[in-house]
Design a protein around this motif. Structure first.
Motif, mmCIF file in Angstrom:
data_model
loop_
_atom_site.group_PDB
_atom_site.id
_atom_site.type_symbol
_atom_site.label_atom_id
_atom_site.label_comp_id
_atom_site.label_asym_id
_atom_site.label_seq_id
_atom_site.Cartn_x
_atom_site.Cartn_y
_atom_site.Cartn_z
ATOM 1 N N UNK A 443 -13.725 -4.926 -5.646
ATOM 2 C CA UNK A 443 -12.582 -4.116 -6.068
ATOM 3 C C UNK A 443 -12.204 -3.099 -4.991
ATOM 4 N N UNK A 444 -13.205 -2.487 -4.385
ATOM 5 C CA UNK A 444 -12.936 -1.444 -3.393
ATOM 6 C C UNK A 444 -12.249 -2.025 -2.167
ATOM 7 N N UNK A 445 -12.781 -3.128 -1.649
ATOM 8 C CA UNK A 445 -12.194 -3.672 -0.428
ATOM 9 C C UNK A 445 -10.837 -4.321 -0.706
ATOM 10 N N UNK A 446 -10.659 -4.878 -1.903
ATOM 11 C CA UNK A 446 -9.345 -5.422 -2.264
ATOM 12 C C UNK A 446 -8.325 -4.296 -2.427
ATOM 13 N N UNK A 447 -8.747 -3.185 -3.010
ATOM 14 C CA UNK A 447 -7.833 -2.047 -3.172
ATOM 15 C C UNK A 447 -7.426 -1.503 -1.810
ATOM 16 N N UNK A 448 -8.349 -1.452 -0.877
ATOM 17 C CA UNK A 448 -8.021 -1.010 0.474
ATOM 18 C C UNK A 448 -6.989 -1.947 1.103
ATOM 19 N N UNK A 449 -7.189 -3.244 0.939
ATOM 20 C CA UNK A 449 -6.251 -4.220 1.503
ATOM 21 C C UNK A 449 -4.862 -4.065 0.885
ATOM 22 N N UNK A 450 -4.809 -3.864 -0.432
ATOM 23 C CA UNK A 450 -3.528 -3.688 -1.100
ATOM 24 C C UNK A 450 -2.814 -2.438 -0.600
ATOM 25 N N UNK A 451 -3.547 -1.338 -0.435
ATOM 26 C CA UNK A 451 -2.936 -0.098 0.056
ATOM 27 C C UNK A 451 -2.427 -0.256 1.486
ATOM 28 N N UNK A 452 -3.152 -1.011 2.294
ATOM 29 C CA UNK A 452 -2.714 -1.232 3.674
ATOM 30 C C UNK A 452 -1.436 -2.067 3.706
ATOM 31 N N UNK A 453 -1.373 -3.072 2.866
ATOM 32 C CA UNK A 453 -0.167 -3.904 2.848
ATOM 33 C C UNK A 453 1.052 -3.099 2.386
ATOM 34 N N UNK A 454 0.835 -2.223 1.399
ATOM 35 C CA UNK A 454 1.945 -1.414 0.881
ATOM 36 C C UNK A 454 2.147 -0.131 1.676
ATOM 37 N N UNK A 455 1.268 0.140 2.628
ATOM 38 C CA UNK A 455 1.340 1.336 3.476
ATOM 39 C C UNK A 455 1.329 2.609 2.631
ATOM 40 N N UNK A 456 0.545 2.570 1.557
ATOM 41 C CA UNK A 456 0.528 3.737 0.669
ATOM 42 C C UNK A 456 -0.826 3.872 -0.021
ATOM 43 N N UNK A 457 -1.379 5.078 0.057
ATOM 44 C CA UNK A 457 -2.568 5.461 -0.687
ATOM 45 C C UNK A 457 -2.328 6.864 -1.225
ATOM 46 N N UNK A 458 -2.107 6.983 -2.511
ATOM 47 C CA UNK A 458 -1.797 8.283 -3.104
ATOM 48 C C UNK A 458 -3.008 9.206 -3.072
ATOM 49 N N UNK A 459 -2.734 10.470 -2.852
ATOM 50 C CA UNK A 459 -3.784 11.478 -2.960
ATOM 51 C C UNK A 459 -4.331 11.450 -4.386
ATOM 52 N N UNK A 460 -5.625 11.674 -4.527
ATOM 53 C CA UNK A 460 -6.240 11.495 -5.843
ATOM 54 C C UNK A 460 -5.933 12.640 -6.795
ATOM 55 N N UNK A 461 -5.731 13.846 -6.275
ATOM 56 C CA UNK A 461 -5.593 15.007 -7.165
ATOM 57 C C UNK A 461 -4.133 15.426 -7.319
#
Length: 528
Positions: A443-461
């Motif tokens: 799940x972690x590495x797939x989530x990283x791949x998805x964020x890279x493809x979408x060029x977006x990783x939201x801040x957690x807080x």
């Protein structure tokens, strides 16, 4: 010895060995002696008879007691036999009654037997299906748990004792806090509160195996006659929130009657203030009207060195202060043991878990810039998860695995930590056990791949609607639009291509670690 027997022996000895007498004894004396001897002989015979009679009576008494004991034993056996016989009689009567009832039921069973044959076939099929399902679930559980066990054994986990280091650091900072209060009690420097443990070590994990850094944040409040005002800098760069701490003098004239040793900085002449009172915070740690981070860091260095000799730890440990422009870093050693500690300082936003802090987020940060810090809120989030998670939860192991794996790649530790925090907020805490280890790592590495493809990783807080409500956040932080940690990938196509390339390398490393693990199904095997 019996007194009668003793007397008999004495008399006998006297008879057999009479005392010698003179030759001149007369006949009368001789006759009296013979008479005495006969009397004694008769008494001896009487005594022997009495002794023999007494012995016979004692033998009779013993024999009588033996006969009585035998009689009692026979009576007891007879009573027990009688009780058993009565119980047997009652059982036979009960069995005869039950036999009649059973014969009546046999007829009923025979009448319903044909109807039950079909139902029994259906029940047998259902039971068999349930057994197969339970067996499959058990096999699946054992297989998943085995995979998790193999992965745990194949990974080189760092040998750490973070809890001991955190406890030691907390004790040291508590001792410092006591002396901070004494030394600064009548000064116009910031009032220092109890240190708060932040960073990976206090969250329960660390990417480092050795030389772990124990970070603490010391909240500061304004001294008497001063106030702090937080001013948000330009929001043109939406991926950061920077503040400045404006220091303002406050009138203390109303306090002069209660505290005559303090003069009001606003309403007393400067010459009087210079002569009779220490300078204000504006004249010591500020640049203009704003609190200066670097000046405050140098002041902390001086405090730490000056107070160290008074601490109990100084008797055995050696202090080494290291250079730093926006924090106070030092190392304490005792033989082969050592702890590296970094002090950050900041101002709390209201009563929330958010601070403006000296910790920089960019390569260059101005002296009067205090970035918004979420370190305390993140520690409280991991504590929130720990209270709910089972004791064998491996969510911290998953985080530690990926923060150690990509070292040397372009993915920061904070990037992987943010992904894990997002997954923790949407995945049940019970699904982070050893049997789920492979699935969570995927799940972690797939989530990283998805964020890279979408060029977006939201801040957690910032702007996270799923953030636990029991951790206080300022209203503007809760309502803010989540900003993108991958904003650089949106702006720079070359950076995006390079990040995808580094992801491919990371994925190969991940597969290499899991190579040879017996996976539970073909889908997961093909993915690897």
């Amino acid at each position: 010895m019996d007194p009668m027997v003793f007397l008999f022996v004495v008399l006998k000895s006297l008879i057999q060995y009479p005392q010698p007498v003179a030759d001149g004894l007369d006949e009368e004396t001789r006759l009296r002696m013979e008479a005495r001897a006969k009397l004694l002989e008769w008494e001896r015979l009487q005594l022997e008879q009495e002794v023999e009679q007494l012995t016979q009576e004692q033998v009779k008494q013993v024999q009588l007691l033996q006969l009585l004991a035998v009689a009692v034993l026979l009576a007891l056996v007879l009573v027990l036999w009688f009780i058993g016989w009565k119980s047997s009689q009652r059982r036979e009567e009960d069995e005869e009654g039950n036999r009649g009832a059973n014969e009546a039921e046999v007829g009923n069973i025979g009448a319903n037997e044909e109807d039950n044959v079909g139902n029994e076939d259906v029940n047998a099929a259902v039971i068999a299906e349930n057994i197969r399902n339970v067996a499959n679930e058990a096999l699946e559980y054992d297989s998943d748990d085995h995979v998790g066990q193999v992965i745990m054994e194949r990974i080189q986990w760092p040998v750490q004792d973070l809890q001991r280091g955190c406890e030691w650091t907390t004790q040291l900072m508590d001792n410092y806090a006591i002396y901070f209060g004494h030394v600064l009690s009548n000064s116009f420097y910031p009032v220092l509160q109890r240190a708060i443990g932040v960073g990976s070590a206090f969250e329960g994990w660390s990417p480092r195996e050795q030389d772990v850094v124990y970070s603490v944040l010391i909240p500061m409040t304004p001294p008497r006659g001063h106030s702090f005002h937080l001013e948000l800098e330009s929001e043109e760069q939406r991926h950061v929130r920077n503040f400045r701490v404006r220091v303002q003098l406050e009138c203390t004239c109303s306090r002069e009657q209660q505290a005559e040793d303090m003069l009001c900085f606003l309403h007393h002449p400067e010459e009087e203030l210079r002569s009779n009172q220490d300078p204000s915070l504006l004249d010591t740690l500020c640049t203009g009207s704003y609190l200066d981070v670097q000046k405050t860091a140098r002041w902390f260095h001086q405090l730490v060195r000056a107070i160290w000799p008074a601490l109990p730890q100084s008797h055995n440990w050696h202090l080494s202060v290291m250079p730093s422009t926006r924090s106070c870093q030092f190392k304490v050693t005792y033989g082969q043991k050592s702890f590296r500690i970094e002090l950050f300082f900041g101002v709390r936003r209201g009563d929330s878990a958010i601070f403006v802090c000296s910790q920089p987020r960019e390569a260059y940060t101005a002296n009067t810039t205090w970035p918004e810090s979420y370190a305390v809120a993140e520690v409280e989030f991991f504590q929130h998860i720990a209270r709910q998670a089972p004791p064998d939860s491996l969510h911290l192991k998953c985080l530690q695995f990926f923060t150690r794996l990509p070292l040397g790649f372009g993915f920061s530790t904070y990037t992987m930590k943010t992904i894990v925090m997002h997954l923790l907020s949407v995945t049940p805490v019970s699904a982070w056990r050893r049997r789920n280890l492979l699935e969570r790592l995927q799940d972690i590495i797939k989530h990283l791949h998805l964020c890279l493809r979408e060029k977006r990783l939201n801040h957690f807080i910032v702007g996270n609607q799923r953030f636990p409500q029991d951790i206080k956040l300022p209203a503007d932080v809760q309502r803010a639009e989540p900003y993108n940690l991958f904003h650089r990938l949106e702006q720079q196509p070359d950076a995006h291509s390079h990040a995808l390339y580094e992801y491919d390398i990371l994925e190969k490393w991940f597969k290499r670690i899991l190579r040879g693990v017996d996976l539970p199904n073909e889908g997961e095997e093909s993915w690897l």
